[in-house]
Design an enzyme around this catalytic site. Sequence first.
Site, mmCIF file in Angstrom:
data_model
loop_
_atom_site.group_PDB
_atom_site.id
_atom_site.type_symbol
_atom_site.label_atom_id
_atom_site.label_comp_id
_atom_site.label_asym_id
_atom_site.label_seq_id
_atom_site.Cartn_x
_atom_site.Cartn_y
_atom_site.Cartn_z
ATOM 1 N N ASP A 127 72.439 96.144 17.036
ATOM 2 C CA ASP A 127 71.679 97.264 16.617
ATOM 3 C C ASP A 127 70.550 97.195 17.649
ATOM 4 O OD1 ASP A 127 70.580 99.068 14.523
ATOM 5 O OD2 ASP A 127 68.847 97.865 15.160
ATOM 6 N N THR B 218 69.132 104.438 18.385
ATOM 7 C CA THR B 218 68.079 103.820 19.143
ATOM 8 C C THR B 218 68.744 103.399 20.747
ATOM 9 O OG1 THR B 218 68.747 101.863 17.917
ATOM 10 C CG2 THR B 218 66.803 103.085 17.491
ATOM 11 N N THR B 219 69.948 102.941 20.369
ATOM 12 C CA THR B 219 70.443 102.480 21.766
ATOM 13 C C THR B 219 70.865 103.996 22.524
ATOM 14 O OG1 THR B 219 71.802 100.999 20.483
ATOM 15 C CG2 THR B 219 72.371 101.263 22.624
ATOM 16 N N ASP C 129 71.180 102.824 8.641
ATOM 17 C CA ASP C 129 71.639 103.718 9.685
ATOM 18 C C ASP C 129 72.368 104.802 8.891
ATOM 19 O OD1 ASP C 129 70.652 102.349 11.717
ATOM 20 O OD2 ASP C 129 72.555 101.805 12.529
HETATM 21 P P1 ADP Z 1 72.995 103.954 18.616
HETATM 22 O O1 ADP Z 1 71.776 102.708 18.205
HETATM 23 O O2 ADP Z 1 72.523 104.914 19.563
HETATM 24 O O3 ADP Z 1 73.156 104.811 17.341
HETATM 25 P P2 ADP Z 1 75.688 103.011 18.364
HETATM 26 O O4 ADP Z 1 75.905 101.559 18.678
HETATM 27 O O5 ADP Z 1 75.652 103.152 16.879
HETATM 28 O O6 ADP Z 1 74.351 103.266 19.000
HETATM 29 O O7 ADP Z 1 76.620 104.090 19.150
HETATM 30 C C1 ADP Z 1 76.448 105.443 19.060
HETATM 31 C C2 ADP Z 1 77.619 106.035 19.591
HETATM 32 O O8 ADP Z 1 78.887 105.808 19.243
HETATM 33 C C3 ADP Z 1 77.316 107.559 19.582
HETATM 34 O O9 ADP Z 1 77.537 108.415 20.807
HETATM 35 C C4 ADP Z 1 78.479 107.819 18.476
HETATM 36 O O10 ADP Z 1 78.898 109.338 18.950
HETATM 37 C C5 ADP Z 1 79.486 106.922 19.256
HETATM 38 N N1 ADP Z 1 80.703 106.789 18.206
HETATM 39 C C6 ADP Z 1 80.443 106.223 16.692
HETATM 40 N N2 ADP Z 1 81.648 106.208 16.287
HETATM 41 C C7 ADP Z 1 82.565 106.470 17.058
HETATM 42 C C8 ADP Z 1 84.220 106.681 17.128
HETATM 43 N N3 ADP Z 1 84.950 106.520 16.000
HETATM 44 N N4 ADP Z 1 84.565 107.126 18.207
HETATM 45 C C9 ADP Z 1 83.931 107.285 19.408
HETATM 46 N N5 ADP Z 1 82.491 107.537 19.494
HETATM 47 C C10 ADP Z 1 81.808 106.872 18.389
HETATM 48 MG MG MG Z 2 74.094 104.152 15.753
#
Ligand code: ADP
Ligand code: MG
Length: 545
Positions: A68, A101-102, A393
């Site tokens: 996270d 956030t990431t 989240d």
């Molecule tokens: P953040 O802190 O930005 O939410 P995450 O590690 O949760 O970071 O990653 C978010 C990213 O992962 C987004 O761009 C989202 O569209 C992508 N994502 C989530 N699930 C999938 C999936 N099944 N396939 C491809 N991308 C995904």
């Molecule tokens: Mg996320």
Amino acid sequence: MTGQMANIGGQPILILPEGTLRSRGKDAQRNNISAAQAIGDAVKSTLGPKGMDKMLVDSLGDVVITNDGATILEEMKIEHPAAKMMVEIAKTQDKEVGDGTTTAVVFSGELLRKAGDLLDMEVHPTMITKGFRLAKEKALGILQKIAVDVTIEQTKTLEKIAETAMTGKSAEKVSDKLSHLAVKAVKKIADGAKVDTNDVKIEKKTGGSIEDTDIIEGVLIDKEVVHSSMPKKMEKANIMLLDSALEIKDLEGDAKISIDSPEKMQAFIDREENALKGMVEKVTKTGATVLFCQKGIDDLAQHFLAKAGVLAVRRVKKSDMEMLTKATGAEIVTNLNSASKTDIGYAGSVEERKISGDDMVFVEQCKKPKAVTLLIRGGTDHVVDEIERAMIDAIKGIGASLELGKIVSGGGAPEIEVAKELRKYADSFKGREQLAINAFADALEVIPRSLAENAGLDPIDKLANMRAYHDKHGIHGGLDVFTGEVVDMQKRGVIEALKIKVQAMKSASEAAELILRIDDIISASGSGEPAMPPGGMPPGMGGMM
Ligand code: ADP
Ligand code: MG
């Protein structure tokens, strides 16, 4: 660098104290950009469902394992001022949206990297920020256009939003159940189309397994009934919320009482007993059968309450008291002397039950059925914490989607589409602005690129595939990181709140702008060591990654 002299009329004047560190112009910008980039790079490998976890060990040896972004930055104890701004982005994103956030931090880091390239090409920072601002405004408009409507009735869609928010966390294995619970919880607290996700209370209890995680329709208080001879269950409970202590205040300061005879001693004890008895009577006089007290309850007062058949809980957290106000309709009583029937709230049932060997108090069938507690279970503290973050989240993701009533595709689809449209837009400008707008577009693609990289896929290939998809088949083509294919993300059910992208775009470009405008870093001696070698890690990050 010795820049702390001003030269007025040929006479050098010392304007800054001895030992002050100062760096200016390009050096200052480079320094800040490198720090910001370092932060972006540090969390990049955690982006997306295939992102890696990071293990963070603090100075006391406590361990946090997470992917996270906000948590990682929180734990890193970052000191560099520009790097701190990046942490602020994560915090703002977390506060405003609760997810993404990431994305926000990685994008901002990349935006500054591109800005650095432009600085190398002698583009003035003001030109860069101007171009970035134009690009941001345009990008926000494009996002609005490609977003898809969503309403609270669309349960399946909401569950997909929850699932997307949770993928990649340990919660993923049971994401079916958890996303179902997240949607159920949000629907319970929704007031028409209005959703305040803070109304979902989250309690954690280590023990059992993730599958035991469940919704309690009411408020769960992680405390026990204070006295063993009190009832453990109260039906049709009249509830008082008290935020002062049921105790006799200790004698303060110099006040002394001299007790020199057994009679005086007895009189003193009687007085105290009567005072406590009087307090308890003030509670029962209101008709209260259940008492939640934010402060302490004296042993003797407990005894009197038990005798009166009152179920009492002490040292209830302030946040729980507030939750109880909302759920039961009770007003918080500050002064017992003015307590009255109108302060009393209601719940159909208040009961102490054991969860993994610990007693907790369940307040159910509340006056306002909107009160909901999510009880998170799991084998270890690490698991429970990670499930909590995933659930937050998911719930915030649903909330953010409903807030704007709009969602976008995941898997890098919106970034590719916005970049594509921005490049067209850039063509309508000349020279340096065009460069800056294109740089903004390039920076956006760091998101799909990192998703591919983290999934062990070739980022150059995948970016090309995605761009081709967007040219031929439309705006929803994103990278399925599990199969490596570029597919329609709406059909695949990888969707998220538009607000995540809007907020990320806003705060990332604001931070980039802020950092670019700094051309002078003056740091007082003793404020630690802010400067760092270009490209190096800011202090406090060494050995962490
Ligand atoms: P953040 O802190 O930005 O939410 P995450 O590690 O949760 O970071 O990653 C978010 C990213 O992962 C987004 O761009 C989202 O569209 C992508 N994502 C989530 N699930 C999938 C999936 N099944 N396939 C491809 N991308 C995904
Ligand atoms: Mg996320």
